[in-house]
Design a protein around this motif. Structure first.
Motif, mmCIF file in Angstrom:
data_model
loop_
_atom_site.group_PDB
_atom_site.id
_atom_site.type_symbol
_atom_site.label_atom_id
_atom_site.label_comp_id
_atom_site.label_asym_id
_atom_site.label_seq_id
_atom_site.Cartn_x
_atom_site.Cartn_y
_atom_site.Cartn_z
ATOM 1 N N VAL A 66 28.382 37.439 4.684
ATOM 2 C CA VAL A 66 28.844 36.757 3.474
ATOM 3 C C VAL A 66 30.303 37.146 3.243
ATOM 4 C CG1 VAL A 66 28.490 36.420 1.012
ATOM 5 C CG2 VAL A 66 26.532 36.893 2.488
ATOM 6 N N ILE A 67 31.170 36.173 3.063
ATOM 7 C CA ILE A 67 32.586 36.492 2.894
ATOM 8 C C ILE A 67 32.820 37.214 1.573
ATOM 9 C CG2 ILE A 67 34.917 35.544 2.707
ATOM 10 C CD1 ILE A 67 34.062 33.324 4.608
ATOM 11 N N GLY A 68 32.215 36.735 0.484
ATOM 12 C CA GLY A 68 32.448 37.359 -0.814
ATOM 13 C C GLY A 68 31.169 37.588 -1.594
ATOM 14 N N ARG A 69 30.883 38.852 -1.904
ATOM 15 C CA ARG A 69 29.744 39.186 -2.758
ATOM 16 C C ARG A 69 30.225 39.063 -4.212
ATOM 17 N NH1 ARG A 69 26.227 40.188 -6.656
ATOM 18 N NH2 ARG A 69 24.297 41.115 -5.899
ATOM 19 N N HIS A 70 29.709 38.047 -4.939
ATOM 20 C CA HIS A 70 30.144 37.764 -6.307
ATOM 21 C C HIS A 70 29.889 38.956 -7.220
ATOM 22 C CE1 HIS A 70 30.701 35.587 -10.089
ATOM 23 N NE2 HIS A 70 29.560 36.101 -10.480
ATOM 24 N N VAL A 71 30.875 39.259 -8.055
ATOM 25 C CA VAL A 71 30.739 40.295 -9.074
ATOM 26 C C VAL A 71 31.275 39.738 -10.385
ATOM 27 C CG1 VAL A 71 31.383 42.617 -9.813
ATOM 28 C CG2 VAL A 71 31.005 42.153 -7.379
ATOM 29 N N ASN A 72 30.469 39.795 -11.430
ATOM 30 C CA ASN A 72 30.883 39.339 -12.754
ATOM 31 C C ASN A 72 31.395 40.540 -13.551
ATOM 32 O OD1 ASN A 72 31.221 38.319 -15.305
ATOM 33 N ND2 ASN A 72 29.094 37.683 -15.589
ATOM 34 N N PRO A 73 32.691 40.617 -13.830
ATOM 35 C CA PRO A 73 33.217 41.794 -14.533
ATOM 36 C C PRO A 73 32.740 41.904 -15.974
ATOM 37 C CG PRO A 73 34.917 40.110 -14.315
ATOM 38 C CD PRO A 73 33.747 39.645 -13.502
ATOM 39 N N ASP A 74 32.178 40.808 -16.533
ATOM 40 C CA ASP A 74 31.681 40.854 -17.914
ATOM 41 C C ASP A 74 30.249 41.363 -18.010
ATOM 42 O OD1 ASP A 74 34.100 39.800 -18.816
ATOM 43 O OD2 ASP A 74 33.403 37.736 -18.581
ATOM 44 N N ASP A 75 29.600 41.536 -16.872
ATOM 45 C CA ASP A 75 28.230 42.032 -16.849
ATOM 46 C C ASP A 75 28.271 43.555 -16.929
ATOM 47 O OD1 ASP A 75 25.638 42.829 -16.293
ATOM 48 O OD2 ASP A 75 25.335 41.329 -14.724
ATOM 49 N N PRO A 76 27.652 44.142 -17.961
ATOM 50 C CA PRO A 76 27.680 45.612 -18.086
ATOM 51 C C PRO A 76 27.164 46.332 -16.852
ATOM 52 C CG PRO A 76 26.796 44.599 -20.080
ATOM 53 C CD PRO A 76 26.919 43.509 -19.067
ATOM 54 N N ARG A 77 26.253 45.706 -16.113
ATOM 55 C CA ARG A 77 25.719 46.348 -14.911
ATOM 56 C C ARG A 77 26.766 46.470 -13.815
ATOM 57 N NH1 ARG A 77 20.763 42.294 -14.239
ATOM 58 N NH2 ARG A 77 22.524 40.919 -14.734
ATOM 59 N N SER A 78 27.833 45.659 -13.906
ATOM 60 C CA SER A 78 28.873 45.679 -12.884
ATOM 61 C C SER A 78 30.034 46.606 -13.245
ATOM 62 C CB SER A 78 29.420 44.262 -12.671
ATOM 63 O OG SER A 78 28.392 43.370 -12.295
ATOM 64 N N MET A 132 25.733 52.859 -8.401
ATOM 65 C CA MET A 132 24.754 52.550 -7.362
ATOM 66 C C MET A 132 24.936 51.108 -6.886
ATOM 67 S SD MET A 132 22.792 55.259 -6.959
ATOM 68 C CE MET A 132 21.298 54.603 -6.220
ATOM 69 N N THR A 133 24.767 50.903 -5.576
ATOM 70 C CA THR A 133 24.831 49.553 -5.031
ATOM 71 C C THR A 133 23.566 49.266 -4.241
ATOM 72 O OG1 THR A 133 26.024 50.321 -3.060
ATOM 73 C CG2 THR A 133 27.339 49.478 -4.905
ATOM 74 N N CYS A 134 23.189 48.003 -4.228
ATOM 75 C CA CYS A 134 21.971 47.546 -3.563
ATOM 76 C C CYS A 134 22.065 47.770 -2.060
ATOM 77 C CB CYS A 134 21.774 46.068 -3.880
ATOM 78 S SG CYS A 134 20.399 45.286 -3.015
ATOM 79 N N ARG A 135 20.999 48.264 -1.459
ATOM 80 C CA ARG A 135 20.973 48.505 -0.020
ATOM 81 C C ARG A 135 21.129 47.225 0.777
ATOM 82 N NH1 ARG A 135 15.798 51.792 1.677
ATOM 83 N NH2 ARG A 135 16.723 51.298 3.718
ATOM 84 N N THR A 136 20.744 46.092 0.197
ATOM 85 C CA THR A 136 20.827 44.831 0.927
ATOM 86 C C THR A 136 22.144 44.120 0.695
ATOM 87 O OG1 THR A 136 18.422 44.527 0.883
ATOM 88 C CG2 THR A 136 19.759 42.562 1.238
ATOM 89 N N CYS A 137 22.484 43.827 -0.557
ATOM 90 C CA CYS A 137 23.626 42.962 -0.842
ATOM 91 C C CYS A 137 24.865 43.693 -1.320
ATOM 92 C CB CYS A 137 23.240 41.905 -1.871
ATOM 93 S SG CYS A 137 23.033 42.560 -3.565
ATOM 94 N N ARG A 138 24.762 45.010 -1.573
ATOM 95 C CA ARG A 138 25.874 45.830 -2.060
ATOM 96 C C ARG A 138 26.330 45.444 -3.455
ATOM 97 N NH1 ARG A 138 25.115 50.205 0.909
ATOM 98 N NH2 ARG A 138 24.892 49.642 3.096
ATOM 99 N N GLY A 139 25.473 44.753 -4.191
ATOM 100 C CA GLY A 139 25.774 44.454 -5.588
ATOM 101 C C GLY A 139 25.358 45.614 -6.478
ATOM 102 N N PRO A 140 25.705 45.546 -7.765
ATOM 103 C CA PRO A 140 25.351 46.624 -8.693
ATOM 104 C C PRO A 140 23.843 46.758 -8.845
ATOM 105 C CG PRO A 140 26.221 44.714 -9.881
ATOM 106 C CD PRO A 140 26.447 44.453 -8.428
ATOM 107 N N THR A 141 23.372 47.994 -8.882
ATOM 108 C CA THR A 141 21.951 48.299 -8.971
ATOM 109 C C THR A 141 21.735 49.422 -9.977
ATOM 110 O OG1 THR A 141 21.729 47.761 -6.623
ATOM 111 C CG2 THR A 141 19.917 48.965 -7.631
ATOM 112 N N PRO A 142 20.732 49.323 -10.826
ATOM 113 C CA PRO A 142 20.449 50.420 -11.759
ATOM 114 C C PRO A 142 20.218 51.745 -11.034
ATOM 115 C CG PRO A 142 19.198 48.460 -12.350
ATOM 116 C CD PRO A 142 19.821 48.188 -11.011
ATOM 117 N N VAL A 143 20.599 52.813 -11.667
ATOM 118 C CA VAL A 143 20.421 54.144 -11.092
ATOM 119 C C VAL A 143 18.950 54.373 -10.758
ATOM 120 C CG1 VAL A 143 20.610 56.624 -11.522
ATOM 121 C CG2 VAL A 143 22.420 55.076 -12.301
ATOM 122 N N GLY A 144 18.696 54.888 -9.563
ATOM 123 C CA GLY A 144 17.340 55.190 -9.146
ATOM 124 C C GLY A 144 16.654 54.091 -8.364
ATOM 125 N N LEU A 145 17.260 52.893 -8.302
ATOM 126 C CA LEU A 145 16.662 51.788 -7.562
ATOM 127 C C LEU A 145 17.450 51.531 -6.285
ATOM 128 C CD1 LEU A 145 15.816 49.218 -10.389
ATOM 129 C CD2 LEU A 145 14.342 50.952 -9.357
#
Length: 224
Positions: free
Chosen positions: A192-204, A1-14
């Protein structure tokens, strides 16, 4: 799942991540009307390196800046009209602004020159208010201000494009949108040129795995 606003990782159902949901509770209609991350800047990856290097006095800075300029110009050419429509704008924004460094970077921000080369609209300045003020967590309506009476007059009633290089929580870019709307802007769209993603974050983990698949690429999408 990705956030409707920023396209970052989002918990399922949110529909939105914690930071974007917090921003909506903090600022509501003063937030940007549409947000468009061009690419995912996975920590340690090529885009993340370019976003760090183009601002640093290191070998390769010019090459990194050229790649970022190409990304921004290409997005505006291929997806700009979709973004303006998503933001409720009848046409391309008549004013642009660059999110300043929250660390009080001396001299001009290199993103300003990059945007000037791609965006056919006058740039208005945003500065820390008061000078050196710390940026509080989330969206901070008091962190930025539009520079000067003339710039304020240009912003009033205008549709504005805000460009930021990196989105981590989104607080800086959305604070810029709030400052512009408080100065009278009608609509605000953020690129935004780059949406930051931390590969060590389990949510990502799921998002990173998708990006590492053959053909995994950039969002090039926008949402409220």
């Amino acid at each position: 799942m990705t956030c409707r606003t920023c396209r970052g990782p989002t918990p399922v159902g949110l529909a939105r991540c914690y930071q974007c949901d917090l921003a909506r509770r903090q600022a509501g209609a003063l937030l940007a009307d549409a947000v468009a991350p061009i690419g995912y800047a996975v920590r340690g990856g090529p885009l993340a390196v370019d976003l760090w290097r183009y601002k640093a006095d290191h070998a390769g800075a010019a090459e990194s800046a050229a790649r970022l300029r190409g990304m921004l110009a290409g997005y505006l050419r291929d997806h700009g009209q979709s973004l303006w429509t998503a933001a409720g704008m009848a046409s391309a924004p008549g004013v642009a602004a660059v999110v300043p460094s929250g660390r009080g970077r001396p001299g001009g921000h290199p993103l300003t020159g990059l945007v000037r080369s791609c965006v056919d609209a006058p740039l208005v300045g945003l500065s820390l208010a008061p000078a050196g003020a710390a940026h509080r967590r989330g969206v901070d309506p008091g962190w930025l201000r539009v520079d000067g009476v003339v710039a304020g007059a240009v912003v009033a009633g205008a549709d504005v494009l805000v460009v930021d290089d990196t989105w981590v929580s989104g607080g800086s870019a959305q604070s810029a949108a709030v400052a512009l709307k408080l100065a009278g802007a009608r609509r605000v769209a953020i690129i935004v040129i780059g949406r930051h993603v931390n590969p060590d974050d389990p949510r990502s983990a799921g998002l990173v795995a998708e990006l590492r698949q053959p053909g995994g690429g950039t969002p090039a999408r926008q949402a409220r």
